[in-house]
Scaffold this motif. Sequence first.
Motif, PDB file in Angstrom:
ATOM      1  N   ALA A 132      40.408  44.212  74.259  1.00 60.64           N
ATOM      2  CA  ALA A 132      41.028  45.096  74.528  1.00 60.64           C
ATOM      3  C   ALA A 132      40.508  46.025  73.359  1.00 60.64           C
ATOM      4  CB  ALA A 132      42.696  45.323  74.424  1.00 60.64           C
ATOM      5  N   ILE A 133      39.271  46.838  73.956  1.00 58.54           N
ATOM      6  CA  ILE A 133      38.609  47.838  73.150  1.00 58.54           C
ATOM      7  C   ILE A 133      38.455  49.258  73.711  1.00 58.54           C
ATOM      8  CG2 ILE A 133      36.256  48.334  72.253  1.00 58.54           C
ATOM      9  CD1 ILE A 133      35.623  45.481  72.815  1.00 58.54           C
ATOM     10  N   GLY A 139      34.933  54.957  75.712  1.00 57.03           N
ATOM     11  CA  GLY A 139      34.425  54.098  76.489  1.00 57.03           C
ATOM     12  C   GLY A 139      32.925  53.695  75.565  1.00 57.03           C
ATOM     13  N   SER A 140      31.855  54.159  76.208  1.00 58.79           N
ATOM     14  CA  SER A 140      30.518  54.034  75.919  1.00 58.79           C
ATOM     15  C   SER A 140      30.338  53.896  74.205  1.00 58.79           C
ATOM     16  CB  SER A 140      29.395  54.818  76.464  1.00 58.79           C
ATOM     17  OG  SER A 140      29.668  54.553  78.171  1.00 58.79           O
ATOM     18  N   ILE A 173      41.380  47.049  80.779  1.00 58.80           N
ATOM     19  CA  ILE A 173      41.121  45.872  80.165  1.00 58.80           C
ATOM     20  C   ILE A 173      41.621  44.545  81.198  1.00 58.80           C
ATOM     21  CG2 ILE A 173      42.138  44.392  78.219  1.00 58.80           C
ATOM     22  CD1 ILE A 173      40.762  47.220  77.453  1.00 58.80           C
ATOM     23  N   LYS A 218      40.869  48.933  92.015  1.00 56.07           N
ATOM     24  CA  LYS A 218      39.497  48.858  91.988  1.00 56.07           C
ATOM     25  C   LYS A 218      38.933  48.799  93.365  1.00 56.07           C
ATOM     26  CE  LYS A 218      38.265  45.686  89.156  1.00 56.07           C
ATOM     27  NZ  LYS A 218      39.817  45.060  88.968  1.00 56.07           N
ATOM     28  N   LEU A 379      29.538  48.005  84.740  1.00 51.57           N
ATOM     29  CA  LEU A 379      29.742  47.233  83.630  1.00 51.57           C
ATOM     30  C   LEU A 379      28.295  46.767  82.975  1.00 51.57           C
ATOM     31  CD1 LEU A 379      32.564  44.439  84.675  1.00 51.57           C
ATOM     32  CD2 LEU A 379      32.715  46.205  82.853  1.00 51.57           C
ATOM     33  N   GLY A 382      23.608  51.388  84.018  1.00 55.96           N
ATOM     34  CA  GLY A 382      23.955  52.470  83.975  1.00 55.96           C
ATOM     35  C   GLY A 382      23.266  53.371  82.669  1.00 55.96           C
ATOM     36  N   PRO A 383      23.464  54.659  82.538  1.00 60.41           N
ATOM     37  CA  PRO A 383      22.492  55.214  81.466  1.00 60.41           C
ATOM     38  C   PRO A 383      23.037  54.718  80.057  1.00 60.41           C
ATOM     39  CG  PRO A 383      23.740  56.842  82.967  1.00 60.41           C
ATOM     40  CD  PRO A 383      24.104  55.556  83.226  1.00 60.41           C
ATOM     41  N   ALA A 384      24.205  54.276  79.882  1.00 63.63           N
ATOM     42  CA  ALA A 384      24.441  53.688  78.304  1.00 63.63           C
ATOM     43  C   ALA A 384      23.828  52.581  78.130  1.00 63.63           C
ATOM     44  CB  ALA A 384      25.985  53.721  78.107  1.00 63.63           C
TER      45      ALA A 384
HETATM   46  C1  LIG Z   1      35.813  46.046  85.751  1.00 59.29           C
HETATM   47  C2  LIG Z   1      35.985  46.500  84.755  1.00 59.29           C
HETATM   48  C3  LIG Z   1      36.134  45.567  83.502  1.00 59.29           C
HETATM   49  C4  LIG Z   1      36.351  45.925  82.129  1.00 59.29           C
HETATM   50  N1  LIG Z   1      36.870  45.217  81.400  1.00 59.29           N
HETATM   51  C5  LIG Z   1      36.976  45.664  79.861  1.00 59.29           C
HETATM   52  C6  LIG Z   1      37.715  44.887  79.061  1.00 59.29           C
HETATM   53  O1  LIG Z   1      37.995  43.759  79.416  1.00 59.29           O
HETATM   54  N2  LIG Z   1      37.869  45.500  77.695  1.00 59.29           N
HETATM   55  C7  LIG Z   1      37.631  46.741  77.544  1.00 59.29           C
HETATM   56  O2  LIG Z   1      37.715  46.886  76.321  1.00 59.29           O
HETATM   57  N3  LIG Z   1      37.060  47.731  78.179  1.00 59.29           N
HETATM   58  C8  LIG Z   1      36.883  47.078  79.770  1.00 59.29           C
HETATM   59  N4  LIG Z   1      36.134  48.004  80.611  1.00 59.29           N
HETATM   60  C9  LIG Z   1      35.941  49.382  80.140  1.00 59.29           C
HETATM   61  C10 LIG Z   1      34.180  49.508  80.139  1.00 59.29           C
HETATM   62  O3  LIG Z   1      33.725  48.833  78.843  1.00 59.29           O
HETATM   63  C11 LIG Z   1      33.949  50.940  79.865  1.00 59.29           C
HETATM   64  O4  LIG Z   1      34.489  51.334  81.450  1.00 59.29           O
HETATM   65  C12 LIG Z   1      32.483  51.318  79.628  1.00 59.29           C
HETATM   66  O5  LIG Z   1      32.410  50.909  78.299  1.00 59.29           O
HETATM   67  C13 LIG Z   1      32.210  52.784  79.864  1.00 59.29           C
HETATM   68  O6  LIG Z   1      33.191  53.567  79.416  1.00 59.29           O
HETATM   69  P1  LIG Z   1      33.931  54.994  80.389  1.00 59.29           P
HETATM   70  O7  LIG Z   1      34.285  54.102  81.274  1.00 59.29           O
HETATM   71  O8  LIG Z   1      34.729  55.446  79.608  1.00 59.29           O
HETATM   72  O9  LIG Z   1      32.374  55.660  80.607  1.00 59.29           O
HETATM   73  P2  LIG Z   1      31.765  56.781  79.840  1.00 59.29           P
HETATM   74  O10 LIG Z   1      31.793  56.210  78.565  1.00 59.29           O
HETATM   75  O11 LIG Z   1      32.643  57.819  79.764  1.00 59.29           O
HETATM   76  O12 LIG Z   1      30.525  56.959  80.363  1.00 59.29           O
HETATM   77  C14 LIG Z   1      30.367  57.990  81.438  1.00 59.29           C
HETATM   78  C15 LIG Z   1      29.078  57.817  81.861  1.00 59.29           C
HETATM   79  O13 LIG Z   1      27.931  58.409  80.836  1.00 59.29           O
HETATM   80  C16 LIG Z   1      27.189  57.390  80.429  1.00 59.29           C
HETATM   81  N5  LIG Z   1      27.037  57.376  78.770  1.00 59.29           N
HETATM   82  C17 LIG Z   1      28.102  57.477  77.822  1.00 59.29           C
HETATM   83  N6  LIG Z   1      27.692  57.536  76.612  1.00 59.29           N
HETATM   84  C18 LIG Z   1      26.255  57.624  76.994  1.00 59.29           C
HETATM   85  C19 LIG Z   1      25.219  57.761  76.100  1.00 59.29           C
HETATM   86  N7  LIG Z   1      25.521  57.884  74.742  1.00 59.29           N
HETATM   87  N8  LIG Z   1      24.122  57.791  76.265  1.00 59.29           N
HETATM   88  C20 LIG Z   1      23.503  57.978  77.774  1.00 59.29           C
HETATM   89  N9  LIG Z   1      24.572  57.752  78.573  1.00 59.29           N
HETATM   90  C21 LIG Z   1      25.932  57.606  78.201  1.00 59.29           C
HETATM   91  C22 LIG Z   1      27.647  56.267  80.812  1.00 59.29           C
HETATM   92  O14 LIG Z   1      26.447  55.091  81.162  1.00 59.29           O
HETATM   93  C23 LIG Z   1      28.276  56.363  81.973  1.00 59.29           C
HETATM   94  O15 LIG Z   1      27.201  56.541  83.210  1.00 59.29           O
HETATM   95  C24 LIG Z   1      36.147  47.434  81.946  1.00 59.29           C
HETATM   96  C25 LIG Z   1      35.633  48.480  82.881  1.00 59.29           C
HETATM   97  C26 LIG Z   1      35.380  47.915  83.979  1.00 59.29           C
HETATM   98  C27 LIG Z   1      35.180  48.885  85.192  1.00 59.29           C
END
Ligand SMILES: Cc1cc2nc3c(=O)[nH]c(=O)nc-3n(C[C@H](O)[C@H](O)[C@H](O)COP(=O)(O)OP(=O)(O)OC[C@H]3O[C@@H](n4cnc5c(N)ncnc54)[C@H](O)[C@@H]3O)c2cc1C
Length: 397
Positions: A132-133, A139-140, A173, A218, A379, A382-384
């Motif tokens: 759980a992160i 997110g990113s 998560i 989803k 997952l 994508g850009p990040a």
């Molecule tokens: C099916 C699934 C399973 C998952 N499992 C887990 C898990 O087990 N544990 C857990 O902790 N999380 C989990 N996640 C969460 C996942 O790690 C996040 O969704 C991911 O890190 C992106 O974060 P966000 O959704 O908040 O998007 P955001 O961070 O808000 O990003 C939105 C958009 O902006 C882009 N972006 C963001 N920052 C930047 C940057 N600095 N430079 C360029 N582009 C950028 C991204 O690529 C994306 O296109 C899961 C997600 C999914 C969909």
Amino acid sequence: MMDEFELTDQQKAFQTLAREFAERHIKPIAAEIDRMEVKMGLPNFPWDMLREAHKIGLKTIAFPMEYGGMAADHLTQVIITDELAYVDATCAKTISQCWKQPQYIIHFGTKDQRDRFLGAMRDEPTYMMAGAITEPDYGSDNMLPYEEPEGGLKLSVKRKGDGYVLNGVKHFIALGGAASLYIVRGRTDKTVSVRKGTGRFLVPKDTPGFSVTAQHDKIGFRAYPNGQLAFEDVYVPKENLLGGKENYDVSGGPLAGWNELELAATAMGIARAAFEAALDYAKQRVQGGKTIIEHQAVAGLLADMYMDLQAGRSLVWQTARIFSSGRRDTKMSMASARFATKVVLKITTDALTIFGGMGVMKELPLEKYVRDTMIFTHLADGPARQVKAGNLLMRPE
Ligand SMILES: Cc1cc2nc3c(=O)[nH]c(=O)nc-3n(C[C@H](O)[C@H](O)[C@H](O)COP(=O)(O)OP(=O)(O)OC[C@H]3O[C@@H](n4cnc5c(N)ncnc54)[C@H](O)[C@@H]3O)c2cc1C
């Protein structure tokens, strides 16, 4: 079935084991658990499949021998994942999550933590772990650490007596609601960046103050739960602080690249299933007085699908070989995940096209392949991820 890679007898044995397991325990349930409603209580979670996987040692196959595993290397994991995802990506991901999350404890836990929690994974058929992160506002920033103290996860950690008190929310998560243990990343030092100022807390599901408050619904991977977690004054004894370290930066360690390779292998399993289904169909469907594969446009599409499939498989399997040799080349694993994401999307949508109207009908798994595939775009690419891939290239060799 493809067997273009030179596999050892042992790898072939694991491949056969996984293929037979998928045929027997996954295929009969795959369509049903995909269509069921996603809700609290997880009525569509494949518990029986998990029990069967535990019975034959598949659940813990990547564990060290001393904890009941077979120390399966990355190539073996990719071979098995390919077979499982060929039949159903959600079941494949459930199993590979059982290999991945415990690695935090295997590599960074104390001896006592390994004995307690890996022992439970080994002994209890449905015991799983979740990492759980992610939080609603962060997110990113956790993956691409924004090095300012205000960036990244905020789950509050306060010292109390001989332990810690956690407060906050996590979302998305994987295995949230199904897992027995949550490896929770919390903010232990707000004055430094998220990379330097966080630790991981091992929270059993029945800990007072901990609850799963929602299940995310989803488009794909529908039987692979993603839960929202709430922490309200959750007390964690110091024995459950991972490795006993409050600020524990585990990035770049023995887990680097693991996630990407896992996702890439899962994606290529779906891609192979979609390609083979399309090829078979094109050889038997007759239009214009001949099988549709005899129409050059269809044959050309299939040839491109085959090209993408083999390019993806070669990259992913070669990367797994490199990792299995002990070299964690994260540039390769990142390239594998991103490339696999792109080709699986193309292959599954082209397969849909080859099936014509039948492609979008729910009687066939084609539309499910496309829905499951969409998950990778969030997952593994994508850009990040693109930024992270670029950062890896900037690092000195
Ligand atoms: C099916 C699934 C399973 C998952 N499992 C887990 C898990 O087990 N544990 C857990 O902790 N999380 C989990 N996640 C969460 C996942 O790690 C996040 O969704 C991911 O890190 C992106 O974060 P966000 O959704 O908040 O998007 P955001 O961070 O808000 O990003 C939105 C958009 O902006 C882009 N972006 C963001 N920052 C930047 C940057 N600095 N430079 C360029 N582009 C950028 C991204 O690529 C994306 O296109 C899961 C997600 C999914 C969909």
